[in-house]
Design an enzyme around this catalytic site. Structure first.
Site, PDB file in Angstrom:
ATOM      1  N   ASP A  34       0.822  -1.211   0.000  1.00 18.80           N
ATOM      2  CA  ASP A  34       0.000   0.000   0.000  1.00 18.80           C
ATOM      3  C   ASP A  34       0.855   1.259   0.000  1.00 18.80           C
ATOM      4  O   ASP A  34       1.385   1.660   1.044  1.00 18.80           O
ATOM      5  CB  ASP A  34      -0.892  -0.026   1.252  1.00 18.80           C
ATOM      6  CG  ASP A  34      -1.761   1.210   1.350  1.00 18.80           C
ATOM      7  OD1 ASP A  34      -2.265   1.498   2.455  1.00 18.80           O
ATOM      8  OD2 ASP A  34      -1.942   1.889   0.318  1.00 18.80           O
ATOM      9  N   ASP A 218      -1.635   5.584  -5.164  1.00 14.81           N
ATOM     10  CA  ASP A 218      -2.033   4.763  -4.020  1.00 14.81           C
ATOM     11  C   ASP A 218      -2.393   3.340  -4.437  1.00 14.81           C
ATOM     12  O   ASP A 218      -3.525   3.064  -4.831  1.00 14.81           O
ATOM     13  CB  ASP A 218      -3.225   5.419  -3.307  1.00 14.81           C
ATOM     14  CG  ASP A 218      -3.642   4.644  -2.072  1.00 14.81           C
ATOM     15  OD1 ASP A 218      -4.617   5.037  -1.423  1.00 14.81           O
ATOM     16  OD2 ASP A 218      -2.981   3.626  -1.766  1.00 14.81           O
TER      17      ASP A 218
HETATM   18  O1  LIG Z   1      -6.167   4.280   2.928  1.00 17.44           O
HETATM   19  C1  LIG Z   1      -5.665   4.716   1.933  1.00 17.44           C
HETATM   20  N1  LIG Z   1      -4.974   3.945   1.053  1.00 17.44           N
HETATM   21  N2  LIG Z   1      -4.725   2.611   1.328  1.00 17.44           N
HETATM   22  C2  LIG Z   1      -5.713   1.734   1.641  1.00 17.44           C
HETATM   23  N3  LIG Z   1      -6.989   1.922   1.437  1.00 17.44           N
HETATM   24  C3  LIG Z   1      -7.753   0.777   1.906  1.00 17.44           C
HETATM   25  C4  LIG Z   1      -6.794  -0.175   2.561  1.00 17.44           C
HETATM   26  C5  LIG Z   1      -5.440   0.383   2.262  1.00 17.44           C
HETATM   27  C6  LIG Z   1      -5.742   6.157   1.601  1.00 17.44           C
HETATM   28  C7  LIG Z   1      -4.616   6.933   1.602  1.00 17.44           C
HETATM   29  C8  LIG Z   1      -4.726   8.291   1.385  1.00 17.44           C
HETATM   30  C9  LIG Z   1      -5.957   8.836   1.149  1.00 17.44           C
HETATM   31 BR1  LIG Z   1      -6.130  10.704   0.860  1.00 17.44          BR
HETATM   32  C10 LIG Z   1      -7.094   8.078   1.131  1.00 17.44           C
HETATM   33  C11 LIG Z   1      -6.980   6.695   1.354  1.00 17.44           C
END
Ligand SMILES: O=C(NNC1=NCCC1)c1ccc(Br)cc1
Length: 332
Positions: A34, A218
């Protein structure tokens, strides 16, 4: 050092899971790499059984090299409102042949229901910047930060694919995985993310619009959350598309032909095939309504460029030498 690990998509490319070896003897868990977070955490033997539904568990008591980090705790929540927390061990971690002997392995003592339901996901391996690692009282480093000085090149790369396995490489840029040149763009790491400027966009028969917006790369987010006005303009080209107010998301008839979406990085232009944007059924009970892979961002001030966009390119996450980090994109 350099290494390569195969990553395999779950149903609908919801996430991509990569085997990681932890401890002595090795315990192999499948983790969600991630680039939107910076904690390496795992399902563990410390979880209540009610929180586990088929996941593999890391058991530090079975690893001769595990050491508890006394008094350390962690607590994280993700953009999709999932969350987890627990305590911290250090142990040897090996990804695709690249090993770090005292990686902080955050073991979960609590996970939210989304994680319990996600039966093949044994945890996350954060690849954003260590500045947003949640361990207290002393922050820990990501696996990439820890191995950086041993890598042949200060990079990791993502070659995610549509409904097929891909690879995450560390320390090497594999020329067989892309075509043409890699276009690099500077990264602003001040929020702890791989944040960069998207130069503009285009779709269907409209010409490319040089309307820059910021976004984060991401790998842990399934879809691409883009500025609402761009998402609106895109779905206006799709007959029968509508913003489902309950979901706050665009849905459309599953037999729709979706236009490709072009995005710009510097002077380069990359194409997300319409096929990728016809993401999935909205729900299994209605085979005629489908859910879009492009969705409006929640007005947080930047876009979240998740797997829908990343899988259309070869992406280089470059820590840079002493200079600023950068992202590279290439066609494939
Ligand atoms: O959580 C985030 N990325 N990773 C993951 N999502 C779901 C499980 C892992 C995420 C990061 C930054 C922003 Br702005 C919004 C969301």
């Amino acid at each position: 050092d350099s290494g390569s690990a195969k990553t395999t998509p779950e149903k609908d490319d919801l996430e991509y899971l990569t085997p990681v070896s932890i401890g002595t003897p090795p315990q192999v868990l499948n983790l969600d790499f991630d680039s939107g977070s910076s904690d390496l955490w795992v399902f563990s033997s410390e979880l209540p059984q009610s929180s586990v539904s088929g996941q593999s568990l890391y058991d530090p008591s079975k690893s001769s090299t595990a050491e508890e980090v006394q008094g350390a705790t962690w607590n994280i929540s993700y953009g999709d409102q999932s969350s987890s927390n627990g305590i911290v061990y250090r142990d040897v971690v090996n990804v695709g042949g690249v090993e770090f002997k005292s990686q902080a392995v955050e073991i979960a003592t609590t996970v939210s229901s989304q994680f319990t339901r996600d039966t093949n996901n044994d945890g996350l391996l954060g690849l954003a910047f260590s500045s947003i690692n949640t361990v207290q009282p002393q922050q820990e480093k990501t696996f990439f930060d820890n191995i950086l000085s041993n890598l042949d090149a200060p990079v990791w790369t993502a070659d995610l694919k549509y409904h097929a396995p891909g690879t995450y490489d560390f320390g090497v840029i594999d020329k067989s995985k892309y075509t043409g040149d890699i276009t690099y763009t500077d990264v602003d790491q001040s929020d702890g993310f791989w944040m960069f400027d998207v130069a503009g966009y285009g779709f269907g028969n409209s010409t490319f619009k040089a309307a820059p917006f910021k976004g984060i790369a991401d790998t842990g987010t399934t879809l691409a959350m883009i500025p609402a006005e761009i998402a609106g303009a895109y779905y206006r080209q799709v007959k029968g598309a509508k913003l489902d107010s309950q979901q706050g998301a665009y849905v459309f008839p599953c037999d729709s032909v979706l236009p490709d979406f072009i995005f710009g990085v510097g002077n380069a232009r990359y194409t997300i095939p319409g096929k990728f944007i016809n993401y999935s059924l909205l729900d299994e009970s209605d085979p005629t309504t489908c859910f879009g892979g492009l969705q409006p961002d929640m007005g947080i001030g930047f876009a979240i460029l998740g797997d829908i966009l990343l899988k259309s390119t070869f992406v280089v996450f470059d820590a840079g030498t002493e200079s600023t980090p950068r992202l590279g994109f290439a066609k494939k």
